[in-house]
Design an enzyme around this catalytic site. Structure first.
Site, PDB file in Angstrom:
ATOM      1  N   SER A  38       2.585  20.291 -27.231  1.00  0.00           N
ATOM      2  CA  SER A  38       3.383  19.914 -28.406  1.00  0.00           C
ATOM      3  C   SER A  38       4.711  20.653 -28.349  1.00  0.00           C
ATOM      4  O   SER A  38       4.734  21.887 -28.284  1.00  0.00           O
ATOM      5  CB  SER A  38       2.677  20.317 -29.689  1.00  0.00           C
ATOM      6  OG  SER A  38       1.454  19.651 -29.808  1.00  0.00           O
ATOM      7  N   ARG A  61       0.169  28.452 -35.426  1.00  0.00           N
ATOM      8  CA  ARG A  61       1.013  28.611 -34.231  1.00  0.00           C
ATOM      9  C   ARG A  61       1.926  29.844 -34.334  1.00  0.00           C
ATOM     10  O   ARG A  61       3.070  29.832 -33.902  1.00  0.00           O
ATOM     11  CB  ARG A  61       1.903  27.374 -34.015  1.00  0.00           C
ATOM     12  CG  ARG A  61       1.163  26.101 -33.652  1.00  0.00           C
ATOM     13  CD  ARG A  61       0.539  26.205 -32.267  1.00  0.00           C
ATOM     14  NE  ARG A  61       0.067  24.903 -31.794  1.00  0.00           N
ATOM     15  CZ  ARG A  61      -1.109  24.359 -32.078  1.00  0.00           C
ATOM     16  NH1 ARG A  61      -1.973  25.017 -32.841  1.00  0.00           N
ATOM     17  NH2 ARG A  61      -1.449  23.189 -31.598  1.00  0.00           N
ATOM     18  N   GLU A  84       8.312  24.568 -30.717  1.00  0.00           N
ATOM     19  CA  GLU A  84       7.127  25.424 -30.619  1.00  0.00           C
ATOM     20  C   GLU A  84       7.162  26.365 -29.412  1.00  0.00           C
ATOM     21  O   GLU A  84       6.935  27.566 -29.566  1.00  0.00           O
ATOM     22  CB  GLU A  84       5.869  24.543 -30.609  1.00  0.00           C
ATOM     23  CG  GLU A  84       4.642  25.234 -31.169  1.00  0.00           C
ATOM     24  CD  GLU A  84       4.037  26.187 -30.191  1.00  0.00           C
ATOM     25  OE1 GLU A  84       3.836  27.344 -30.585  1.00  0.00           O
ATOM     26  OE2 GLU A  84       3.793  25.815 -29.033  1.00  0.00           O
TER      27      GLU A  84
HETATM   28  N1  EPU Z   1       0.726  10.149 -34.494  1.00  0.00           N
HETATM   29  C1  EPU Z   1       1.724   9.230 -34.418  1.00  0.00           C
HETATM   30  N2  EPU Z   1       2.336   9.014 -33.213  1.00  0.00           N
HETATM   31  C2  EPU Z   1       1.961   9.690 -32.087  1.00  0.00           C
HETATM   32  C3  EPU Z   1       0.900  10.623 -32.162  1.00  0.00           C
HETATM   33  C4  EPU Z   1       0.312  10.848 -33.376  1.00  0.00           C
HETATM   34  O1  EPU Z   1       2.091   8.599 -35.416  1.00  0.00           O
HETATM   35  O2  EPU Z   1       2.579   9.473 -31.051  1.00  0.00           O
HETATM   36  C5  EPU Z   1       0.114  10.423 -35.808  1.00  0.00           C
HETATM   37  C6  EPU Z   1      -1.235   9.837 -35.970  1.00  0.00           C
HETATM   38  O3  EPU Z   1      -1.291   9.279 -37.259  1.00  0.00           O
HETATM   39  C7  EPU Z   1      -2.191  10.992 -35.938  1.00  0.00           C
HETATM   40  C8  EPU Z   1      -1.320  12.169 -36.383  1.00  0.00           C
HETATM   41  O4  EPU Z   1       0.012  11.830 -35.968  1.00  0.00           O
HETATM   42  O5  EPU Z   1      -3.229  10.815 -36.804  1.00  0.00           O
HETATM   43  C9  EPU Z   1      -1.728  13.466 -35.740  1.00  0.00           C
HETATM   44  O6  EPU Z   1      -1.772  13.321 -34.323  1.00  0.00           O
HETATM   45  P1  EPU Z   1      -2.791  14.158 -33.423  1.00  0.00           P
HETATM   46  O7  EPU Z   1      -4.170  14.053 -33.961  1.00  0.00           O
HETATM   47  O8  EPU Z   1      -2.565  13.769 -32.003  1.00  0.00           O
HETATM   48  O9  EPU Z   1      -2.365  15.668 -33.664  1.00  0.00           O
HETATM   49  P2  EPU Z   1      -0.970  16.404 -33.809  1.00  0.00           P
HETATM   50  O10 EPU Z   1      -0.865  16.935 -35.182  1.00  0.00           O
HETATM   51  O11 EPU Z   1       0.126  15.531 -33.315  1.00  0.00           O
HETATM   52  C10 EPU Z   1      -1.903  18.765 -33.197  1.00  0.00           C
HETATM   53  C11 EPU Z   1      -1.560  19.892 -32.270  1.00  0.00           C
HETATM   54  C12 EPU Z   1      -2.032  19.571 -30.851  1.00  0.00           C
HETATM   55  C13 EPU Z   1      -3.540  19.360 -30.887  1.00  0.00           C
HETATM   56  C14 EPU Z   1      -3.835  18.200 -31.849  1.00  0.00           C
HETATM   57  C15 EPU Z   1      -5.312  17.977 -32.029  1.00  0.00           C
HETATM   58  C16 EPU Z   1       0.437  20.936 -33.157  1.00  0.00           C
HETATM   59  C17 EPU Z   1       1.912  21.174 -33.007  1.00  0.00           C
HETATM   60  N3  EPU Z   1      -0.138  20.133 -32.263  1.00  0.00           N
HETATM   61  O12 EPU Z   1      -1.147  17.621 -32.784  1.00  0.00           O
HETATM   62  O13 EPU Z   1      -1.774  20.736 -30.075  1.00  0.00           O
HETATM   63  O14 EPU Z   1      -4.047  19.048 -29.599  1.00  0.00           O
HETATM   64  O15 EPU Z   1      -3.290  18.513 -33.171  1.00  0.00           O
HETATM   65  O16 EPU Z   1      -5.829  18.994 -32.819  1.00  0.00           O
HETATM   66  O17 EPU Z   1      -0.168  21.487 -34.084  1.00  0.00           O
HETATM   67  C18 EPU Z   1      -0.282  21.781 -28.543  1.00  0.00           C
HETATM   68  O18 EPU Z   1      -0.085  22.647 -29.382  1.00  0.00           O
HETATM   69  O19 EPU Z   1       0.296  21.836 -27.413  1.00  0.00           O
HETATM   70  C19 EPU Z   1      -1.139  20.634 -28.851  1.00  0.00           C
HETATM   71  C20 EPU Z   1      -1.255  19.599 -28.020  1.00  0.00           C
END
Ligand code: EPU
Length: 348
Positions: free
Chosen positions: A244, A170, A339
């Site tokens: 995010s 990012r 972000e």
């Molecule tokens: N989780 C929770 N609570 C929640 C959501 C998630 O505990 O409300 C935990 C779950 O255990 C899950 C982990 O967090 O396994 C990761 O969640 P998720 O797979 O949804 O991914 P993220 O790390 O929260 C990142 C990116 C997203 C992207 C997703 C999928 C960043 C800041 N965000 O989110 O990007 O869509 O991975 O690859 O790196 C964006 O940048 O706008 C965005 C949506």
């Protein structure tokens, strides 16, 4: 104004030009469809010694105040063409004002692989390199070949290689030195045969009953990603948001060991020399998921996404973000970094 000079509008409403739908007014506004319109706008602002702010799709920024001084330029340079097509690969050249998701579907439906996992990310092609958009195991830097940009210091059009863009999670050169480069065009190196990236948890689950993964196409993946995203992430058209709101914090292995001992269920993406923590998990554990006040809140299916459900201001969003940051810091000792780009409130 002569006939070929583009129109500059005073007091322009920006609420529909940011996906958080925050009310803000630009002192002056112009949409730049060509490099010459962009140069005209920059010259116009220079003559009046006022600042310029370039907007893409407005999907990754927060207006902290309701008045944006200076000239806001909406990047609207179009264009989509193929270059250097060979047996396997081809370069897709995209104008900075092109819609990113449309470009993903165009590449995937033309049989080219490389950006299908980045389907449904809101915003423009010119904004994509700024934060090195990434999702489901793929980042823009994996396919980006070069960026053509206007260097505002010298007035020259320059081409920056992938390496020169200094991509990181990012992050990029464009985020580090905002205002120096205005992105005009990006070049992506795509392939007909490179392996599809299907390893991310949500995707594995989505395609688990698919009998022959080898027969999947880039378009199948894009459609899978769209379904997964629609299940978890709010559509900005229906529920204003900026994706995010925080970066996933990267911590040293030592910190990770301590956190893992104290919180055995902590969600993270371990790397070789550091660990990326799932900010959504940290926020969720602090009880914020689904929270709503009169104007803004935290999405009920993804705690990393802040939403504006009832005409909240940028100030409302940032105040909520600060409360979340404080809680996460207090409970886990981890700092969450915002972000999206914050456009500061005008000095009074
Ligand atoms: N989780 C929770 N609570 C929640 C959501 C998630 O505990 O409300 C935990 C779950 O255990 C899950 C982990 O967090 O396994 C990761 O969640 P998720 O797979 O949804 O991914 P993220 O790390 O929260 C990142 C990116 C997203 C992207 C997703 C999928 C960043 C800041 N965000 O989110 O990007 O869509 O991975 O690859 O790196 C964006 O940048 O706008 C965005 C949506």
């Amino acid at each position: 104004m002569s006939q070929d000079e583009p129109e500059i509008t005073p007091s322009a409403d920006l609420s529909h030009l940011n996906t958080l739908n925050v009310a803000a007014t630009a002192e002056y506004f112009i949409a730049a469809h060509t490099v010459s319109e962009l140069s005209y706008a920059l010259g116009w602002a220079k003559e009046r010694a006022i600042d310029c702010l370039v907007l893409g799709g407005g999907s990754n920024l927060v207006f902290a105040g309701t008045h944006v001084p200076g000239l806001v330029i909406r990047m609207a340079i179009a264009g989509r063409q193929w270059e250097n097509a060979g047996d396997d690969g081809a370069t897709l050249v995209l104008g900075a004002g092109e819609n990113w998701h449309d470009a993903v579907l165009y590449a995937a439906s033309s049989g080219y692989r490389g950006i299908e996992n980045l389907a449904l990310i809101p915003g423009t092609c010119g904004a994509a390199p700024v934060q090195n958009i990434g999702a489901y195991g793929v980042e823009l830097q994996d396919t980006l070949f070069s960026v053509t940009a206007l260097d505002t210091q010298t007035g020259q059009v320059v081409t920056l290689s992938n390496k020169e863009c200094q991509f990181a999670y990012r992050d990029s050169l464009f985020k580090q030195i905002p205002g120096q480069y205005i992105i005009l065009q990006i070049r992506l190196r795509l392939s007909r045969t490179k392996p599809l990236s299907l390893g991310y948890g949500d995707l594995v689950e989505y395609f688990s009953d698919h009998s022959a993964p080898s027969s999947l196409t880039a378009l199948d993946i894009a459609e899978g990603i769209m379904a997964v995203r629609r299940r978890k992430l709010p559509d900005p058209e229906q529920m204003p948001n900026a994706g995010s709101f925080f970066k996933n914090p990267v911590v040293p292995l030592e910190t990770w060991d301590q956190l893992k001992t104290a919180f055995p269920n902590i969600a993270a993406y371990p790397g070789e020399s550091s660990v990326k923590l799932a900010a959504a998990w940290l926020i969720d554990q602090c009880g914020w998921k689904g929270y709503r006040n009169a104007t803004v809140g935290v999405h009920s299916r993804q705690a990393l996404v802040l939403t504006n459900h009832s005409h909240g201001s940028g100030e409302d969003i940032l105040a909520l973000a600060e409360r979340i940051q404080n809680d996460v810091k207090e409970r886990f000792g981890v700092a969450l970094e915002i972000e999206p780009r914050i456009v500061p409130a005008a000095a009074r």
